[in-house]
Scaffold this motif. Structure first.
Motif, PDB file in Angstrom:
ATOM      1  N   SER A  47     -56.714 -16.626 -59.202  1.00 35.07           N
ATOM      2  CA  SER A  47     -58.068 -16.101 -59.371  1.00 35.07           C
ATOM      3  C   SER A  47     -58.103 -14.617 -59.026  1.00 35.07           C
ATOM      4  CB  SER A  47     -59.040 -16.864 -58.482  1.00 35.07           C
ATOM      5  OG  SER A  47     -58.662 -16.758 -57.125  1.00 35.07           O
ATOM      6  N   SER A  48     -58.987 -13.914 -59.721  1.00 34.44           N
ATOM      7  CA  SER A  48     -59.084 -12.460 -59.504  1.00 34.44           C
ATOM      8  C   SER A  48     -60.058 -12.145 -58.388  1.00 34.44           C
ATOM      9  CB  SER A  48     -59.520 -11.773 -60.785  1.00 34.44           C
ATOM     10  OG  SER A  48     -60.745 -12.316 -61.233  1.00 34.44           O
ATOM     11  N   GLN A 103     -55.073 -16.444 -54.820  1.00 37.30           N
ATOM     12  CA  GLN A 103     -55.736 -15.222 -55.263  1.00 37.30           C
ATOM     13  C   GLN A 103     -54.712 -14.251 -55.848  1.00 37.30           C
ATOM     14  OE1 GLN A 103     -58.102 -13.656 -52.010  1.00 37.30           O
ATOM     15  NE2 GLN A 103     -59.871 -14.806 -52.755  1.00 37.30           N
ATOM     16  N   ALA A 104     -55.194 -13.406 -56.724  1.00 35.12           N
ATOM     17  CA  ALA A 104     -54.335 -12.382 -57.326  1.00 35.12           C
ATOM     18  C   ALA A 104     -53.681 -11.540 -56.231  1.00 35.12           C
ATOM     19  CB  ALA A 104     -55.150 -11.494 -58.259  1.00 35.12           C
ATOM     20  N   LYS A 117     -50.714 -12.738 -60.853  1.00 34.89           N
ATOM     21  CA  LYS A 117     -51.816 -12.201 -61.652  1.00 34.89           C
ATOM     22  C   LYS A 117     -52.570 -13.362 -62.284  1.00 34.89           C
ATOM     23  CE  LYS A 117     -48.828  -8.343 -63.024  1.00 34.89           C
ATOM     24  NZ  LYS A 117     -48.215  -7.627 -64.181  1.00 34.89           N
ATOM     25  N   PRO A 118     -53.837 -13.138 -62.650  1.00 36.60           N
ATOM     26  CA  PRO A 118     -54.573 -14.206 -63.338  1.00 36.60           C
ATOM     27  C   PRO A 118     -53.848 -14.695 -64.590  1.00 36.60           C
ATOM     28  CG  PRO A 118     -56.088 -12.538 -62.562  1.00 36.60           C
ATOM     29  CD  PRO A 118     -54.710 -12.011 -62.287  1.00 36.60           C
TER      30      PRO A 118
END
Length: 126
Positions: free
Chosen positions: A125-126, A13-14, A88-89
């Motif tokens: 992923s955001s 995850q971000a 970050k994505p």
């Protein structure tokens, strides 16, 4: 000749962190400039970070990852790692380890490297 094998890529995850590793086999490892590149489909391979040793050990980074990524190498174990923080994505890509002669071309140019690993996928992923 060097053989390079990357590991450590995964979904994250971000804001999270990952640590990529590249294990090298072959001779004269310590003499090579070792770099991490990344590539997304349809785009050129992008230099992320490089480390090389002359009178000291140096590290350079792409502006997009400065302050977030750290490259390091262990010449005895013949490994190079990429610690990636605050992901970050936009960091999503296949990440490749590469080896080339010190001083050959520009460090962020894929043409400056002779040996490549098979890549490890990082998905943020955001």
């Amino acid at each position: 000749q060097l053989q390079l094998v990357e590991s450590g890529g995964s979904p994250v995850q971000a804001g999270g962190s990952l640590r990529l590793s590249c294990a090298a086999s072959g001779s004269m490892y310590s003499a090579y400039r070792m770099a991490w590149f990344r590539q997304v489909p349809g785009s050129e391979r992008e230099g992320v970070a490089v480390t090389y040793t002359t009178v000291a050990t140096y590290a350079l980074y792409a502006d997009s990852v400065k302050g977030r990524f750290t490259i390091s190498r262990d010449n005895l174990k013949q490994t190079v790692t990429l610690q990636m923080n605050s992901l970050k994505p936009g960091d999503t890509a296949m990440y490749y380890c590469a080896a080339g002669a010190v001083g050959r071309g520009t460090w962020y140019s894929p043409a400056a490297y002779d040996f490549w690993g098979q890549g490890t996928q990082v998905t943020v992923s955001s």
